[in-house]
Enzyme design. Structure first.
Site, PDB file in Angstrom:
ATOM      1  N   SER A   1      20.025  86.268 121.794  1.00 24.04           N
ATOM      2  CA  SER A   1      19.787  87.605 122.348  1.00 24.04           C
ATOM      3  C   SER A   1      19.982  87.645 123.860  1.00 24.04           C
ATOM      4  O   SER A   1      21.061  87.357 124.362  1.00 24.04           O
ATOM      5  CB  SER A   1      18.399  88.090 121.950  1.00 24.04           C
ATOM      6  OG  SER A   1      18.208  89.438 122.324  1.00 24.04           O
ATOM      7  N   HIS A   2      18.922  87.969 124.590  1.00 22.71           N
ATOM      8  CA  HIS A   2      19.002  88.169 126.038  1.00 22.71           C
ATOM      9  C   HIS A   2      18.739  86.879 126.821  1.00 22.71           C
ATOM     10  O   HIS A   2      18.663  86.911 128.046  1.00 22.71           O
ATOM     11  CB  HIS A   2      17.994  89.230 126.457  1.00 22.71           C
ATOM     12  CG  HIS A   2      16.583  88.892 126.054  1.00 22.71           C
ATOM     13  ND1 HIS A   2      16.189  88.865 124.740  1.00 22.71           N
ATOM     14  CD2 HIS A   2      15.490  88.555 126.782  1.00 22.71           C
ATOM     15  CE1 HIS A   2      14.913  88.531 124.673  1.00 22.71           C
ATOM     16  NE2 HIS A   2      14.468  88.330 125.894  1.00 22.71           N
TER      17      HIS A   2
ATOM     18  N   ASP B   1      22.712  93.807 126.437  1.00 26.16           N
ATOM     19  CA  ASP B   1      22.315  92.409 126.575  1.00 26.16           C
ATOM     20  C   ASP B   1      23.297  91.465 125.892  1.00 26.16           C
ATOM     21  O   ASP B   1      24.389  91.866 125.502  1.00 26.16           O
ATOM     22  CB  ASP B   1      20.897  92.211 126.036  1.00 26.16           C
ATOM     23  CG  ASP B   1      20.834  92.287 124.517  1.00 26.16           C
ATOM     24  OD1 ASP B   1      21.639  93.040 123.932  1.00 26.16           O
ATOM     25  OD2 ASP B   1      19.985  91.608 123.910  1.00 26.16           O
TER      26      ASP B   1
ATOM     27  N   ASP C   1      23.589  89.958 122.917  1.00 28.62           N
ATOM     28  CA  ASP C   1      24.132  90.220 121.585  1.00 28.62           C
ATOM     29  C   ASP C   1      24.292  91.701 121.285  1.00 28.62           C
ATOM     30  O   ASP C   1      24.624  92.074 120.159  1.00 28.62           O
ATOM     31  CB  ASP C   1      23.271  89.552 120.515  1.00 28.62           C
ATOM     32  CG  ASP C   1      21.875  90.143 120.402  1.00 28.62           C
ATOM     33  OD1 ASP C   1      21.353  90.641 121.423  1.00 28.62           O
ATOM     34  OD2 ASP C   1      21.297  90.108 119.300  1.00 28.62           O
TER      35      ASP C   1
ATOM     36  N   ASP D   1      22.103  94.313 121.266  1.00 28.13           N
ATOM     37  CA  ASP D   1      21.106  95.125 120.583  1.00 28.13           C
ATOM     38  C   ASP D   1      20.113  95.804 121.530  1.00 28.13           C
ATOM     39  O   ASP D   1      19.290  96.604 121.087  1.00 28.13           O
ATOM     40  CB  ASP D   1      20.366  94.324 119.510  1.00 28.13           C
ATOM     41  CG  ASP D   1      19.557  93.153 120.057  1.00 28.13           C
ATOM     42  OD1 ASP D   1      19.618  92.904 121.283  1.00 28.13           O
ATOM     43  OD2 ASP D   1      18.862  92.493 119.258  1.00 28.13           O
ATOM     44  N   ARG D   2      20.186  95.491 122.825  1.00 26.74           N
ATOM     45  CA  ARG D   2      19.277  96.126 123.782  1.00 26.74           C
ATOM     46  C   ARG D   2      20.071  96.990 124.751  1.00 26.74           C
ATOM     47  O   ARG D   2      21.284  96.839 124.909  1.00 26.74           O
ATOM     48  CB  ARG D   2      18.485  95.070 124.553  1.00 26.74           C
ATOM     49  CG  ARG D   2      17.638  94.190 123.658  1.00 26.74           C
ATOM     50  CD  ARG D   2      16.870  93.145 124.446  1.00 26.74           C
ATOM     51  NE  ARG D   2      16.194  92.221 123.536  1.00 26.74           N
ATOM     52  CZ  ARG D   2      14.948  91.810 123.691  1.00 26.74           C
ATOM     53  NH1 ARG D   2      14.224  92.224 124.713  1.00 26.74           N
ATOM     54  NH2 ARG D   2      14.398  90.974 122.829  1.00 26.74           N
TER      55      ARG D   2
ATOM     56  N   LYS E   1      18.229  97.016 116.166  1.00 33.38           N
ATOM     57  CA  LYS E   1      18.330  97.819 117.365  1.00 33.38           C
ATOM     58  C   LYS E   1      19.785  97.819 117.823  1.00 33.38           C
ATOM     59  O   LYS E   1      20.530  96.900 117.507  1.00 33.38           O
ATOM     60  CB  LYS E   1      17.398  97.327 118.458  1.00 33.38           C
ATOM     61  CG  LYS E   1      17.299  95.829 118.649  1.00 33.38           C
ATOM     62  CD  LYS E   1      16.167  95.497 119.593  1.00 33.38           C
ATOM     63  CE  LYS E   1      15.983  93.985 119.765  1.00 33.38           C
ATOM     64  NZ  LYS E   1      15.219  93.394 118.660  1.00 33.38           N
TER      65      LYS E   1
END
Length: 543
Positions: free
Chosen positions: A113-114, A277, A279, A281-282, A376
């Site tokens: 992710s982030h 971010d 991947d 999703d944010r 998300k």
């Protein structure tokens, strides 16, 4: 092609968290580490023989190496069709989209992710279920149990698949199809967002900056914003995914996306700013001179989603994670729809979405989504904002201020204390929980504790109970402080403290957030004895 059954021994640290298994790259590079975990996943998935599997990741260091291993193991484990993103790339929301569209049994999503990337950075593997959402705890615990007793893994002997070339390749008895990473996702967005209206907005001279932070959303943003919607070339910056994210920390917040923040607060700010971010999703939304908190963004999207074709019939309900501010609740009350408060973790939203109880959902950590997928979705949130801007024909900062005038403002901030010793962080939370019964009626920094609890969630769909999800302190002055330990890092512990105070008076909606929240911050520090347990006099990051 030969299928090998390779003897192995278990690793003791392969329990997945809320977002899969996340560790340092060097941990995943240990011999058999990746193979053990993927085999444990495949052994836990039901109905693999003859099924379709999706594989993709955010392009971080070690991504393509793991994908080649996963492809050969998937073929050895009976999957008949494997869809993989071109160059190994799939944003997390795109992976969810593709799982759902092609009725796959699930998908391996390779991302942390982030979190930072590169040889010394982080890596992660998670499994998304057939509905496109993250695996529930029952599944991840079964994976951990299997990994803890694993004795062999299955893999075929084969050459690597050319991930740069679209098309099909036979791999043992399986067909590997390298697909366009963007196309299916972009087509889904066209069913939800009024592309014609947004295109007219850009043709009118509307200027935007989207910072992809050298992460996976770059190709999606270029194809949709600059390609299909006609935004000017250069609207998307840092648009090429890089294994180390170009040295960026791919977390879309004012600290790590400071170049965008500086631009949006400068003399030549464009009309709208956004970032995503690692991947995809944010999201981060920035109006000229104004950072829009994820909590406010969710509330504003809830209030205006009906302006986009995908939500023109209205919303079934809205959900937010418990630490997220109560701004969306106020909109839901006015719309006459149900608002749900869940633990942190997208799997809780997935249950509500599958049951048709909600249409939109969001977390304060910059995750926002809807019923179009079960993750998300950073770029979707940006596109919905653009649809709203085009429909209302108002500047972004004016939309935010009008929202506050109509619903009141929830001043909000999050303080992160990162890389804490795990014992110190747990001791702080244990001490805090131990004093909850004595706090009501006590005063701290001029605020009076009205109530407090250790948040427990009963799922309205399946009745499952999820306890100990964070400590909530409620003050009589319509303020909150929330304490929880984060599970998204790969080392140590992170204490997150969320502060919120509601202000109904429009004349007080332009005050500095730090000034309004100062009493809440002081009270939170005093109640939890943060400095004593962490040894820190100030947070590592404030957002």
């Amino acid at each position: 092609m030969v299928t090998n059954r390779v003897p192995t021994t278990p690793f003791s640290d392969q329990r997945p968290g809320t977002s899969g298994l996340r560790k340092k790259v060097t941990v995943f590079q240990q011999p058999r580490y990746v193979e053990n975990f993927i085999q444990a996943v495949f052994d836990t998935v039901e109905g693999t023989r003859g099924a379709t599997l999706v594989i993709g990741g955010d392009g971080r260091f070690f991504n393509e190496t793991v994908i080649q291993t996963a492809l050969k193991m998937a073929a050895a484990n009976g999957f008949s069709r494997i869809l993989v993103g071109q160059n190994g790339l799939l944003s997390t929301p795109a992976a969810s989209c593709i799982i759902r569209k092609y009725k796959a049994v699930g998908g391996l999503v390779l991302s942390a992710s982030h979190n930072p990337g590169g040889p010394d950075g982080d890596f992660g593997v998670k499994f998304n279920m057939a509905h496109g959402g993250p695996a529930p705890e029952t599944f991840t615990e079964a994976v951990f149990k299997r990994a803890s007793g694993i004795s062999e893994y299955k893999i075929i002997e084969a050459s690597d698949v050319d991930l740069g070339r679209l098309g099909e390749t036979r791999l043992g008895d399986a067909t590997v199809q390298v697909i366009d990473s963007v196309e299916d996702y972009a087509e889904l967005m066209e069913t939800l967002i009024d592309f014609d209206r947004v295109s007219r907005l850009f043709r009118s001279g509307f200027r935007m900056r989207f910072d992809a932070l050298s992460a996976v959303t770059g190709p999606y943003a270029k194809a949709i914003l600059e390609g299909r919607l006609g935004a000017s070339a250069g609207t998307v910056v840092n648009g090429e995914p890089k294994p180390d994210f170009g040295g960026h920390h791919p977390d879309p917040n004012p600290v790590h996306a400071h170049d965008l923040i500086d631009l949006m607060h400068g003399p030549d700010a464009p009309d709208f700013g956004a970032a995503s971010d690692g991947d995809g999703d944010r999201n981060m939304i920035v109006a000229p001179g104004l950072f829009v908190t994820p909590s406010d963004s969710l509330a504003i999207l809830t209030a205006h989603a009906h302006l986009a074709p995908g939500y023109s019939r209205g919303l079934a309900g809205v959900a937010r994670s418990m630490p997220t501010s109560r701004a969306a609740d106020r909109v839901a009350a006015k719309l006459g729809i149900k608002a749900y408060e869940t633990p942190t973790g997208w799997k809780f939203f997935a249950n509500l979405l599958d049951a048709g109880l909600i249409t939109l959902c969001g977390e304060e950590s910059a995750g926002t989504g809807s019923d179009h997928i079960r993750e998300k979705d950073g770029l979707w949130a940006v596109l919905l904002w653009l649809n709203i801007l085009a429909a209302l024909e108002k500047p972004a900062d004016q939309i935010v201020r009008d929202h506050w005038a109509a619903f009141g403002r929830d001043y909000y901030s999050r303080h992160d204390y990162e890389d804490l010793e795990t014992k110190a962080a747990n001791d702080l939370m244990d001490n805090l929980r131990g004093k909850l019964s004595k706090l009501p009626g006590q005063q701290f920094a001029g605020l009076t504790v009205a109530g407090c609890d250790d948040f427990s969630y009963t799922d309205p769909v399946d009745g499952s109970v999820t306890p100990r999800q964070g400590v909530r302190i409620l003050f009589e002055e319509d303020a909150r402080a929330v304490f929880r330990l984060s599970g998204t890092g790969t080392s140590g512990a992170t204490l997150r403290v969320y502060m919120e105070r509601f202000e109904p008076d429009p004349n007080r909606h332009s005050l500095p957030t730090a000034e309004v929240l100062a009493p809440v911050v002081a009270a939170a520090n005093a109640i939890a004895e943060i400095s004593h347990y962490t040894g820190l006099e100030a947070p590592t990051v404030i957002t």
